[in-house]
Design a protein around this motif. Structure first.
Motif, PDB file in Angstrom:
ATOM      1  N   PRO A   1       0.930  -1.221  -0.115  1.00 24.85           N
ATOM      2  CA  PRO A   1       0.002  -0.100  -0.044  1.00 24.85           C
ATOM      3  C   PRO A   1       0.937   1.217  -0.001  1.00 24.85           C
ATOM      4  CG  PRO A   1      -0.843  -1.584   1.642  1.00 24.85           C
ATOM      5  CD  PRO A   1       0.664  -2.081   0.948  1.00 24.85           C
ATOM      6  N   ALA A   2       0.577   2.065  -0.576  1.00 22.69           N
ATOM      7  CA  ALA A   2       1.212   3.669  -0.580  1.00 22.69           C
ATOM      8  C   ALA A   2       1.105   4.159   0.677  1.00 22.69           C
ATOM      9  CB  ALA A   2       0.525   4.643  -1.504  1.00 22.69           C
ATOM     10  N   ILE A   3       2.256   4.686   1.153  1.00 20.05           N
ATOM     11  CA  ILE A   3       2.485   5.525   2.500  1.00 20.05           C
ATOM     12  C   ILE A   3       1.323   6.735   2.567  1.00 20.05           C
ATOM     13  CG2 ILE A   3       3.928   6.895   3.743  1.00 20.05           C
ATOM     14  CD1 ILE A   3       6.169   5.054   3.153  1.00 20.05           C
ATOM     15  N   ALA A   4       0.704   6.802   3.397  1.00 20.10           N
ATOM     16  CA  ALA A   4      -0.349   7.845   3.529  1.00 20.10           C
ATOM     17  C   ALA A   4      -0.495   8.260   4.860  1.00 20.10           C
ATOM     18  CB  ALA A   4      -1.722   7.440   2.932  1.00 20.10           C
ATOM     19  N   SER A   5      -1.391   9.430   5.166  1.00 21.90           N
ATOM     20  CA  SER A   5      -1.459   9.857   6.321  1.00 21.90           C
ATOM     21  C   SER A   5      -2.642   8.916   7.228  1.00 21.90           C
ATOM     22  CB  SER A   5      -2.103  11.309   6.296  1.00 21.90           C
ATOM     23  OG  SER A   5      -3.033  11.601   5.637  1.00 21.90           O
ATOM     24  N   SER A   6      -3.089   8.386   6.480  1.00 24.95           N
ATOM     25  CA  SER A   6      -4.212   7.522   7.107  1.00 24.95           C
ATOM     26  C   SER A   6      -4.548   6.323   6.157  1.00 24.95           C
ATOM     27  CB  SER A   6      -5.764   8.196   7.197  1.00 24.95           C
ATOM     28  OG  SER A   6      -6.390   8.758   6.390  1.00 24.95           O
ATOM     29  N   TYR A   7      -4.875   5.299   6.997  1.00 32.79           N
ATOM     30  CA  TYR A   7      -5.135   3.985   5.865  1.00 32.79           C
ATOM     31  C   TYR A   7      -6.545   3.392   6.382  1.00 32.79           C
ATOM     32  CZ  TYR A   7      -0.213   4.370   5.493  1.00 32.79           C
ATOM     33  OH  TYR A   7       0.978   5.008   5.471  1.00 32.79           O
ATOM     34  N   SER A   8      -7.203   2.474   5.448  1.00 30.49           N
ATOM     35  CA  SER A   8      -8.314   1.821   5.608  1.00 30.49           C
ATOM     36  C   SER A   8      -8.013   0.640   6.278  1.00 30.49           C
ATOM     37  CB  SER A   8      -8.684   1.305   4.283  1.00 30.49           C
ATOM     38  OG  SER A   8      -9.761   0.269   4.429  1.00 30.49           O
TER      39      SER A   8
ATOM     40  N   LEU B   1       4.820   0.301   6.994  1.00 24.92           N
ATOM     41  CA  LEU B   1       5.519   0.900   5.865  1.00 24.92           C
ATOM     42  C   LEU B   1       6.530   1.742   5.982  1.00 24.92           C
ATOM     43  CD1 LEU B   1       2.167   1.595   3.911  1.00 24.92           C
ATOM     44  CD2 LEU B   1       3.493  -0.209   3.545  1.00 24.92           C
ATOM     45  N   ASP B   2       6.790   2.644   6.961  1.00 27.60           N
ATOM     46  CA  ASP B   2       7.909   3.463   7.076  1.00 27.60           C
ATOM     47  C   ASP B   2       9.091   2.486   7.628  1.00 27.60           C
ATOM     48  OD1 ASP B   2       6.738   5.674   6.413  1.00 27.60           O
ATOM     49  OD2 ASP B   2       6.133   5.971   8.711  1.00 27.60           O
ATOM     50  N   TRP B   3       8.733   1.426   8.347  1.00 28.36           N
ATOM     51  CA  TRP B   3       9.931   0.766   8.573  1.00 28.36           C
ATOM     52  C   TRP B   3      10.327  -0.246   7.456  1.00 28.36           C
ATOM     53  CZ3 TRP B   3      10.239  -4.849   8.522  1.00 28.36           C
ATOM     54  CH2 TRP B   3      11.237  -5.283   9.500  1.00 28.36           C
TER      55      TRP B   3
END
Length: 272
Positions: free
Chosen positions: A149-156, A261-263
């Motif tokens: 998934p794309a890195i975003a400020s919020s996720y489903s 995702l950041d990790w």
């Protein structure tokens, strides 16, 4: 192979206002014997090249050997569970297998190529995620990456959506047979609040995603570390099932990929 992990979470969960009805355990630890057993319980046979991102992982360590799954996320990176890489000295990676014993390619790498999450907690199962650096592989119809998934400020939360788990985990709680073909199952994601009713809030934190198990369909031994995919993206890494067994229709737990995702990017450079 390690013995059963039984987690004394009741007291902690009471203090958190939630009493679990069940205890989780890693699918890897369902049996004491180090063997590869069966498939996803009551799953379906995968077609050739249906899951080109799926790899089989045969780990070796001082305690013996064990089998897990993993996902190709780049030509030289595989994502799996920390409880799979834990205490391992090396792993043989099986690429492009539908028939488990007939991979298109294999690579063996040492534990120096593992990036296990530094805060993995085998007691609470938190941060159950690892990366494996591999020799570069050429992509084809049978060997390919799965997108993150794309890195975003919020996720489903994905709650209510149907995702697919795959692997060579065992066929039932009693079988000792080895599956010839890769298996898969369509599973419905449930809210963490529902999953907490089974395992408590110490286990089911924001970094966990759960699916319901109905008609005795679930992940099981041998599926550890394998993928949970939705809309051609990797959303989960197989982490735990009920200590009562894979066919008890209890929720199954996965490491929630969007929480890491950041990790993943900082340790491998890989992102969507």
């Amino acid at each position: 192979m390690k013995v059963f992990l039984v987690f004394a979470l009741a007291v902690a969960s009471v203090s958190a206002g939630l009493l679990p009805l069940d205890t989780p355990m890693h699918p890897r630890d369902i049996e004491a014997a180090p063997s590869i057993n069966g498939r996803i319980t009551n799953g379906k046979n995968a077609a050739e090249n249906q899951f080109p991102y799926q790899v089989g992982l045969s780990f070796t360590g001082s305690s013996g050997s064990w089998w897990c799954g993993g996902s190709i996320i780049a030509s030289s990176w595989v994502l799996t569970a920390a409880h799979c890489t834990k205490d391992s000295s090396s792993v043989k990676i099986y690429y492009g297998s539908t028939v488990r014993t007939s991979p298109k390619l294999t690579h063996t790498v040492s534990s120096s190529n593992f990036q296990q999450h530094a805060n993995f907690d085998s007691a609470t199962l938190n941060n159950d995620i690892s990366l494996i650096k591999t020799p570069s592989v050429a992509f084809s119809a049978s060997i390919n990456r799965i997108a993150l998934p794309a890195i975003a400020s919020s996720y489903s939360t994905y709650s209510g959506q149907t995702a697919v788990a795959s692997g060579w985990g065992r066929t039932s709680d009693t079988t000792t047979s080895v599956a010839k073909n890769l298996q898969y199952a369509d599973l419905t994601v449930i809210a963490n609040s529902v999953c907490q009713q089974s395992y408590g809030s110490k286990v089911v934190r924001s970094g966990v995603i759960c699916v319901s198990s109905v008609n005795e369909v679930s992940t099981c031994k041998g599926d550890s570390g394998g993928p949970l995919a939705l809309d051609s993206k990797l959303i989960g890494v197989t982490s735990f099932v009920s200590s009562k067994g894979c066919e008890r229709n209890a929720p199954a737990g996965f490491t929630r990929v969007t929480s890491y995702l950041d990790w993943i990017k900082s340790n491998s450079g890989v992102s969507a």
